[in-house]
Design a protein around this motif. Structure first.
Motif, PDB file in Angstrom:
ATOM      1  N   GLN A 122      33.819  -2.754  21.770  1.00 33.40           N
ATOM      2  CA  GLN A 122      34.901  -3.478  22.441  1.00 33.40           C
ATOM      3  C   GLN A 122      36.223  -2.715  22.341  1.00 33.40           C
ATOM      4  OE1 GLN A 122      34.855  -7.612  21.369  1.00 33.40           O
ATOM      5  NE2 GLN A 122      36.738  -8.108  22.470  1.00 33.40           N
ATOM      6  N   SER A 123      36.467  -2.073  21.206  1.00 36.91           N
ATOM      7  CA  SER A 123      37.702  -1.300  21.036  1.00 36.91           C
ATOM      8  C   SER A 123      37.596   0.100  21.627  1.00 36.91           C
ATOM      9  CB  SER A 123      38.043  -1.183  19.548  1.00 36.91           C
ATOM     10  OG  SER A 123      37.121  -0.319  18.886  1.00 36.91           O
ATOM     11  N   GLU A 179      38.968  -3.129  13.634  1.00 35.35           N
ATOM     12  CA  GLU A 179      38.276  -4.088  14.499  1.00 35.35           C
ATOM     13  C   GLU A 179      37.957  -5.378  13.753  1.00 35.35           C
ATOM     14  OE1 GLU A 179      37.637  -0.093  16.331  1.00 35.35           O
ATOM     15  OE2 GLU A 179      37.530  -0.899  14.297  1.00 35.35           O
ATOM     16  N   HIS A 203      39.614  -8.986  14.670  1.00 32.34           N
ATOM     17  CA  HIS A 203      38.677 -10.011  15.153  1.00 32.34           C
ATOM     18  C   HIS A 203      38.742 -11.245  14.261  1.00 32.34           C
ATOM     19  CE1 HIS A 203      34.568 -11.839  15.522  1.00 32.34           C
ATOM     20  NE2 HIS A 203      34.870 -11.708  16.803  1.00 32.34           N
ATOM     21  N   LYS A 237      29.237  -4.212  18.289  1.00 34.05           N
ATOM     22  CA  LYS A 237      29.881  -4.804  19.466  1.00 34.05           C
ATOM     23  C   LYS A 237      31.401  -4.793  19.340  1.00 34.05           C
ATOM     24  CE  LYS A 237      29.457  -9.613  17.847  1.00 34.05           C
ATOM     25  NZ  LYS A 237      28.901 -10.959  18.156  1.00 34.05           N
ATOM     26  N   VAL A 264      43.015  -6.028  22.534  1.00 33.55           N
ATOM     27  CA  VAL A 264      41.563  -6.020  22.766  1.00 33.55           C
ATOM     28  C   VAL A 264      40.927  -7.330  22.322  1.00 33.55           C
ATOM     29  CG1 VAL A 264      39.391  -4.921  22.083  1.00 33.55           C
ATOM     30  CG2 VAL A 264      41.394  -3.509  22.622  1.00 33.55           C
TER      31      VAL A 264
END
Length: 462
Positions: A118-119, A148, A152, A114, A308
């Motif tokens: 998302q990126s 990522e 995150h 995910k 993002v």
């Protein structure tokens, strides 16, 4: 009732150090090291590996020396000598990163799909990802890189205070990439070690300062290892960002084509230049083409990932700004064979001095020879070297006394020990004289026991 065994910390630490009956630290003996397929322990492995797959000098040497063994295409077992060299290399890299403020972390190998979706990189990277599905039908990949994940992480923890800036987080972990055509041993594999650093700054100006600081640390690191590298402008690729540089070791086996100006400092990967560009864009001088092995890559990412995942920095007034990011990689398990590739001959390994598995190989007399009486002198010298600060784990004793000294010297040169010490005929003299060979320069000198001790005190170690 289950009885718990209580072990105090001093006892636990002491249990990791082995001592012989005389109370001295246990000796490193070549006869006990797991090292298949050397000159003195020939196997049919090289015959078995003959195929149409291209090989490199480093792959052939590392295979012959019992440093690596293949597991599956692009995946290798690292045997004891290689593990020692890798641990030293990691220690050198740790020092370089921490000197500029890097903080070491360790992120998960399993990366949730995910985040990559998302990126936008889940489909962009595509077949190079090793993908898997868990029992709950959730998609993951084995991390080839962690932009990522780290962004995150920072975002979900509420962002970064200005007091923590610049924030430099790095790790040295196994990475995975499903290479279509793995080759050249550790130079292009599907499972590898990489140092990846991720930086966060408040402003673009500060991010460029951090970028230059990391690039400076890279240059200093490669110089410390004694490597002649080339820094070139490069494409940002699927990682993205505003600016990118690669660090290469020039080598005929290199898969990157470089264009280097002989008149100024300009250098670039050919993929960043126009097909017909033959002159330097900086000084108009002629560009010379060469090949290189990529050992490091730096990227200025800007806000590509922070936007993002909403990773922000807070100023002194608690105002949030999207973090300006950079990412910086060094292929640890590529740097090691690349160094061997450029420093070695076709027959003998030459390590970067600091990361050689052992600095000294001490060769004892052959059993039954006239020099046998010098065995006790050799063992006493070994123990004396081990007593020198930081040298205890840097010397190995070649105790295979059923082989001649000559055969063991040839193997020691093939293995690339920086210094070879021989207890031969002159070790029978009074006082005993030991032959000391410098593998890099070929210099040979005869030194007394005290002379050898003085000599080894000058050897640089990690």
């Amino acid at each position: 009732m289950v009885k718990l065994l209580r072990i105090s910390l001093p006892h636990l630490v002491a249990s990791r150090t082995h001592y012989n009956e005389a109370g001295r630290a246990k000796r490193h003996l070549i006869s006990r090291i797991y090292q298949p397929g050397t000159l003195l322990r020939e196997t049919s492995l090289e015959m078995q590996q003959k195929s149409s797959e291209p090989t490199s000098k480093s792959q052939r040497l590392m295979t012959r020396a019992g440093l690596i063994r293949p597991s599956s295409p692009g995946c290798f077992h690292y045997l004891p000598y290689t593990v020692r060299a890798m641990e030293k290399l990691i220690k050198v890299v740790d020092g370089a990163m921490q000197e500029i403020g890097g903080q070491k972390i360790d992120m998960t190998t399993l990366c949730p799909a995910k985040l990559w979706r998302q990126s936008g990189r889940w489909d962009l990277v595509g077949k190079e990802l090793f993908c898997l599905v868990d029992r709950h039908k959730q998609d993951y990949c084995l991390g080839p890189t962690h932009e990522e994940s780290v962004t995150h992480l920072v975002a979900t923890e509420g962002g970064i205070s200005h007091k923590q800036l610049p924030l430099l987080l790095y790790q040295i972990t196994r990475k995975f990439r499903d290479e279509q055509r793995p080759c050249f041993g550790l130079l292009r594999g599907r499972e590898f070690y990489m140092k990846d650093m991720y930086t966060f700054d408040m402003t673009e100006e500060a991010a460029y300062q951090t970028y230059n600081a990391v690039c400076g640390a890279y240059s200093k690191l490669f110089q410390t290892l004694g490597l002649k590298y080339v820094k070139v402008q490069a494409d940002t690729g699927n990682i993205g960002g505003k600016m990118s540089h690669e660090y290469h070791l020039p080598a005929s086996v290199g898969e990157d084509r470089l264009m280097v100006c002989g008149s100024c400092e300009f250098a670039a990967n050919m993929e960043t230049l126009a097909a017909d560009e033959k002159s330097c864009p900086s000084c108009k001088g002629p560009l010379q083409e060469s090949k290189g092995i990529e050992i490091g890559h730096t990227f200025y990412l800007g806000t590509k990932y922070s936007q993002v995942f909403n990773a922000v920095c807070y100023d002194s007034e608690n105002k949030a700004t999207l973090a300006e990011m950079g990412c910086y990689g060094i292929g640890i398990s590529r740097l090691l064979p690349a160094s061997i590739e450029v420093l070695s001959t076709e027959e003998e390994i030459h390590w970067p001095g600091l990361v050689a598995p052992y600095q000294i190989c001490l060769i004892t007399p052959k059993k039954g020879s006239r020099e046998t009486a010098a065995l006790s002198a050799a063992e006493e010298l070994y123990d004396s070297i081990c007593a020198v600060p930081r040298m205890r784990d840097e010397v190995v004793l070649d105790d295979r006394d059923h082989h001649t000294i000559g055969k063991r010297v040839r193997e020691a040169k093939m293995m690339g020990y920086p210094y070879i010490v021989v207890a031969g005929k002159r070790a029978l003299e009074s006082p005993a004289q030991f032959e000391v060979q410098n593998h890099r320069t070929g210099e040979v000198q005869y030194l007394s026991r005290e002379g050898v001790i003085n000599f080894v005190q000058e050897i640089r170690v990690v």
